[in-house]
Design an enzyme around this catalytic site. Structure first.
Site, PDB file in Angstrom:
ATOM      1  CD  GLU A 159      14.735   3.602  -0.148  1.00  0.00           C
ATOM      2  OE1 GLU A 159      15.286   3.908   0.934  1.00  0.00           O
ATOM      3  OE2 GLU A 159      15.175   3.934  -1.260  1.00  0.00           O
ATOM      4  CB  SER A 215       4.207   9.356   3.419  1.00  0.00           C
ATOM      5  OG  SER A 215       3.125   8.454   3.560  1.00  0.00           O
ATOM      6  CD1 TRP A 269       6.585  -1.532   2.847  1.00  0.00           C
ATOM      7  CD2 TRP A 269       5.018  -3.118   2.940  1.00  0.00           C
ATOM      8  NE1 TRP A 269       6.463  -1.912   4.160  1.00  0.00           N
ATOM      9  CE2 TRP A 269       5.497  -2.892   4.240  1.00  0.00           C
ATOM     10  CE3 TRP A 269       4.023  -4.071   2.736  1.00  0.00           C
ATOM     11  CZ2 TRP A 269       5.020  -3.590   5.354  1.00  0.00           C
ATOM     12  CZ3 TRP A 269       3.546  -4.769   3.831  1.00  0.00           C
ATOM     13  CH2 TRP A 269       4.046  -4.524   5.124  1.00  0.00           C
ATOM     14  N   GLY A 304     -22.977 -13.905  11.868  1.00  0.00           N
ATOM     15  CA  GLY A 304     -21.961 -14.930  12.113  1.00  0.00           C
ATOM     16  C   GLY A 304     -21.388 -15.504  10.826  1.00  0.00           C
ATOM     17  CD  GLU A 353      -0.794   3.007  -6.670  1.00  0.00           C
ATOM     18  OE1 GLU A 353      -1.043   4.036  -7.310  1.00  0.00           O
ATOM     19  OE2 GLU A 353      -0.924   1.871  -7.149  1.00  0.00           O
TER      20      GLU A 353
END
Length: 383
Positions: free
Chosen positions: A129, A134, A158, A342, A365
């Site tokens: 949420e 975590s 997410w 580059g 995860e």
């Protein structure tokens, strides 16, 4: 011929067939999908037809019936071509589909697994949420019993396939805050009243893998959709994440291998001061470091897969594999950009995408910091 030789041959065949599939069906579209943030649902259905969306699901549920060695090989080969598709593959297989298989009853397995394993349905898994990444035990998404239903309210953030996924496993709070037995896992089907998609995230990398909110507003879920027992959702999720960490480690390893292989080829073709840049110590030592890190990461992943296949405790090794593989993926893709100079900073060459995609592996995860915490706890327990 020994069983070991047969297994090695089978793994080689799976590796080569997945490689060819990725080159044919994914490689031509990688940058187009990345630039437009297009989630290729048509490709997901094809992946299902090829048996790549039910890799670790038994054949009786129309899965491929393979183990974790084959699974990490498949994810790695796809990720070498496109991290986004590798991520979607990992989330579908390890999280949603595997959660239903591991903790669902026979009726639930028969109802949802065949469509998920064959790609007729795409899966999502909702634990995170906005304010509880975590710290999942402080989740605010709730499910309240009302007769034969649970009424779900809250938002999950997410979420891979949060907008387009057809079947979602959602963990919601059914008890007290901070109670590890106060959360429950539910299966929620797209189209259920009160279930809708929210904001789709605009990400740095993994842009062709859809990440979005799932919003629940007085969403009624039949009690028959509870996976396992009421109150077991958090405990289940921690077990599912062991396998999820192996898959994200495989994703990171595939990205690292892609960046390394591109670097070797470029270093052999690019000439400066009259010779290929691969012959300069500054470049050759980078390649040597890359190759060594890849070997070490793969050995950890293979060990974790062996433990998982044999039903042993793989929490510590899976966390180690995920932590190490994701960190070296960032290091290797960073060095790849440096080797390309580059050109590495442009979208005409592949390494800038590996660079962008790799970072998610140290976050998704379970962050690298959380992996260290898991490893330290397992050490303290004497595991």
């Amino acid at each position: 011929m020994s069983t070991t030789q047969h297994l090695a041959e089978d793994l080689k065949f799976i590796e080569e067939s997945t490689r060819q599939f990725a080159r044919s069906h994914i490689l031509p579209h990688v940058m187009e999908w990345d630039e437009s943030q297009h989630f290729p649902m048509d490709l997901m259905h094809i992946l299902g037809e090829q048996g790549l969306l039910g890799v670790i699901i038994p054949e009786q549920y129309q899965g491929s019936g393979l183990g974790y060695q084959e699974y990490i090989t498949i994810i790695g080969e796809v990720a070498k071509v496109c991290g986004s598709i590798g991520l979607s593959l990992a989330a579908h297989n390890s999280l949603c589909t595997n959660h239903i298989y591991t903790f669902g009853n026979e009726e639930q397995r028969k109802k949802w697994l065949p469509d998920l394993a064959t790609g007729k349905a795409i899966g999502a898994w909702g634990l995170t949420e906005a304010n509880t990444g975590s710290d999942a035990m402080r989740m605010q998404c709730t499910a309240v019993r009302d007769g034969d239903d649970f009424v779900l309210n809250g938002t999950k953030n997410w979420i891979t396939h949060g907008k387009s996924g057809h079947i979602a496993v959602v963990i919601a709070r059914t008890g007290e805050l901070l109670d590890s037995h106060g959360m429950t896992a539910f299966v929620v089907e797209r189209g259920t009243p009160g279930f809708r998609a929210g904001k789709k995230e605009n990400k740095l990398g993994m842009r062709a893998s859809e990440t979005a909110e799932m919003v629940f507003e007085d969403c009624r879920i039949p009690a028959a959709n509870v996976l396992g027992e009421v109150g077991e959702g958090f405990i289940q999720s921690m077990k599912i994440l062991d396998g999820g960490r192996i898959s994200i480690g495989a994703l990171a390893l595939g990205i690292a291998k892609g960046a390394y292989e591109a670097s070797v080829q470029y270093a052999q073709e690019r000439h400066q001061f009259g010779k290929p840049i691969a012959r300069f110590q500054a470049i050759s030592f980078k390649l040597a470091d890359m190759a060594t890190k890849i070997e070490a990461a793969e050995l950890l992943l293979r060990e974790a897969a062996d433990l998982k296949n044999s039903g042993q405790n793989c929490t510590k090794v899976a966390a180690m594999a995920k932590y190490y593989a994701s960190e070296i993926s960032v290091q290797i893709s960073t060095d790849a950009v440096q080797i390309f100079g580059g050109y590495g900073y442009t979208k005409d060459f592949p390494v800038e995408k590996y660079y962008r995609d790799s970072k998610l592996c140290t976050i998704g995860e379970g962050t690298s910091e959380i992996q260290k915490l898991v490893i330290a706890r397992e050490i303290e327990r004497g595991v």
